[in-house]
Design a protein around this motif. Sequence first.
Motif, mmCIF file in Angstrom:
data_model
loop_
_atom_site.group_PDB
_atom_site.id
_atom_site.type_symbol
_atom_site.label_atom_id
_atom_site.label_comp_id
_atom_site.label_asym_id
_atom_site.label_seq_id
_atom_site.Cartn_x
_atom_site.Cartn_y
_atom_site.Cartn_z
ATOM 1 N N LYS A 179 -7.363 11.903 -7.334
ATOM 2 C CA LYS A 179 -8.210 11.490 -6.212
ATOM 3 C C LYS A 179 -9.371 10.643 -6.718
ATOM 4 O O LYS A 179 -10.037 11.021 -7.688
ATOM 5 C CB LYS A 179 -8.768 12.715 -5.481
ATOM 6 C CG LYS A 179 -7.724 13.538 -4.750
ATOM 7 C CD LYS A 179 -8.356 14.746 -4.091
ATOM 8 C CE LYS A 179 -7.308 15.620 -3.399
ATOM 9 N NZ LYS A 179 -7.897 16.852 -2.830
ATOM 10 N N LEU B 286 -9.462 2.535 0.706
ATOM 11 C CA LEU B 286 -9.563 2.435 -0.751
ATOM 12 C C LEU B 286 -8.279 1.841 -1.322
ATOM 13 O O LEU B 286 -7.186 2.075 -0.799
ATOM 14 C CB LEU B 286 -9.786 3.822 -1.363
ATOM 15 C CG LEU B 286 -11.129 4.489 -1.032
ATOM 16 C CD1 LEU B 286 -11.123 5.944 -1.492
ATOM 17 C CD2 LEU B 286 -12.283 3.742 -1.675
ATOM 18 N N ASP C 205 -4.592 9.177 2.993
ATOM 19 C CA ASP C 205 -6.008 9.414 2.696
ATOM 20 C C ASP C 205 -6.687 8.138 2.202
ATOM 21 O O ASP C 205 -7.822 7.828 2.578
ATOM 22 C CB ASP C 205 -6.150 10.507 1.628
ATOM 23 C CG ASP C 205 -5.380 11.755 2.003
ATOM 24 O OD1 ASP C 205 -6.010 12.762 2.339
ATOM 25 O OD2 ASP C 205 -4.135 11.714 1.975
ATOM 26 N N LEU C 206 -5.992 7.375 1.347
ATOM 27 C CA LEU C 206 -6.565 6.124 0.830
ATOM 28 C C LEU C 206 -6.710 5.104 1.955
ATOM 29 O O LEU C 206 -7.682 4.348 2.000
ATOM 30 C CB LEU C 206 -5.693 5.554 -0.291
ATOM 31 C CG LEU C 206 -5.571 6.404 -1.570
ATOM 32 C CD1 LEU C 206 -4.713 5.681 -2.594
ATOM 33 C CD2 LEU C 206 -6.928 6.733 -2.152
ATOM 34 N N ASP C 207 -5.742 5.092 2.880
ATOM 35 C CA ASP C 207 -5.816 4.173 4.019
ATOM 36 C C ASP C 207 -7.007 4.529 4.912
ATOM 37 O O ASP C 207 -7.731 3.653 5.374
ATOM 38 C CB ASP C 207 -4.524 4.224 4.844
ATOM 39 C CG ASP C 207 -3.327 3.688 4.062
ATOM 40 O OD1 ASP C 207 -3.542 2.915 3.103
ATOM 41 O OD2 ASP C 207 -2.192 4.047 4.405
ATOM 42 N N LEU D 50 -5.085 1.199 -3.960
ATOM 43 C CA LEU D 50 -4.243 2.046 -4.796
ATOM 44 C C LEU D 50 -4.451 1.654 -6.256
ATOM 45 O O LEU D 50 -4.550 0.464 -6.577
ATOM 46 C CB LEU D 50 -2.767 1.880 -4.433
ATOM 47 C CG LEU D 50 -2.241 2.771 -3.304
ATOM 48 C CD1 LEU D 50 -2.694 2.256 -1.956
ATOM 49 C CD2 LEU D 50 -0.716 2.859 -3.355
ATOM 50 N N TYR E 88 -9.763 5.954 4.131
ATOM 51 C CA TYR E 88 -11.048 5.618 3.492
ATOM 52 C C TYR E 88 -11.109 4.158 3.031
ATOM 53 O O TYR E 88 -12.055 3.746 2.373
ATOM 54 C CB TYR E 88 -11.295 6.542 2.290
ATOM 55 C CG TYR E 88 -11.725 7.940 2.698
ATOM 56 C CD1 TYR E 88 -13.052 8.215 3.034
ATOM 57 C CD2 TYR E 88 -10.807 8.984 2.752
ATOM 58 C CE1 TYR E 88 -13.443 9.491 3.406
ATOM 59 C CE2 TYR E 88 -11.194 10.264 3.129
ATOM 60 C CZ TYR E 88 -12.521 10.513 3.453
ATOM 61 O OH TYR E 88 -12.908 11.781 3.830
ATOM 62 N N ARG F 190 0.829 -1.210 0.000
ATOM 63 C CA ARG F 190 0.000 0.000 0.000
ATOM 64 C C ARG F 190 0.868 1.266 0.000
ATOM 65 O O ARG F 190 0.749 2.129 0.867
ATOM 66 C CB ARG F 190 -0.958 0.013 1.202
ATOM 67 C CG ARG F 190 -2.056 -1.043 1.098
ATOM 68 C CD ARG F 190 -3.147 -0.823 2.117
ATOM 69 N NE ARG F 190 -3.817 0.462 1.980
ATOM 70 C CZ ARG F 190 -4.724 0.754 1.047
ATOM 71 N NH1 ARG F 190 -5.059 -0.148 0.136
ATOM 72 N NH2 ARG F 190 -5.283 1.944 1.018
ATOM 73 N N ILE G 95 -13.292 9.954 -2.525
ATOM 74 C CA ILE G 95 -12.633 10.992 -1.731
ATOM 75 C C ILE G 95 -13.097 12.379 -2.163
ATOM 76 O O ILE G 95 -13.335 13.255 -1.328
ATOM 77 C CB ILE G 95 -11.099 10.851 -1.809
ATOM 78 C CG1 ILE G 95 -10.676 9.643 -0.951
ATOM 79 C CG2 ILE G 95 -10.383 12.121 -1.352
ATOM 80 C CD1 ILE G 95 -9.204 9.392 -0.849
#
Length: 203
Positions: A172, A150, A144-146, A152, A148, A125, A176
């Motif tokens: 994005k 989501l 931010d991805l972690d 990669l 939410y 990740r 997001i």
Amino acid sequence: MAVPSWLERLRAAGKTALVQDGKRKIHYLFEDGKEMAEEYDIKTGQLISRKWREKNTLGGTGKWQVEVGEPTSSLLGALESELITESSSNPIFMRKDTLSSFQWRIRNLPYPKEVYSVCVEEEQRCCVIRTTNKKYYKKFSIPDLDRYHLPLDAAALSFTHANNTLIITYQKPKEILAAEEQLQKELKKIKAANSGDGDCKTQ
């Protein structure tokens, strides 16, 4: 969902707002004691900086850790900064987002664009920057991805190079963008402590 979503955590956090120098500054205090401070451009709503702070092992206040924006070298004491100033020629890694993308800039990288490769390591990740001349290597995550949960997406990642600066862009995801739009609406409802109507007085 048993675990509250990131948006729910933001809503539940204690928040104070301040408007200063064309920026809306928001301070969050989470239930676990962590603090987050964000600065937004009032006109565009663009995130300028985001910092985190948590209690240290002794229960005291720790140092701010910069996630987005310029590194806080100015917070060092004058003497301390003179003693440990980084070489001005060292690569400087920082994140500076746009409204539609996460963006990282690494200054002081003089090599031509074809030397660099930027890829996504899905299992770890993170994103990885490599150079064919073995002069620079960097692994970094997208918190931010972690937050939410989501995945990669390698297709969202791109990079360019100009003026000795490598610029990496990650578009994005729509989830997001939607959450940020919703959050902006809610943040605008928070009355700034220095708006003039409250008990707080500014000098």
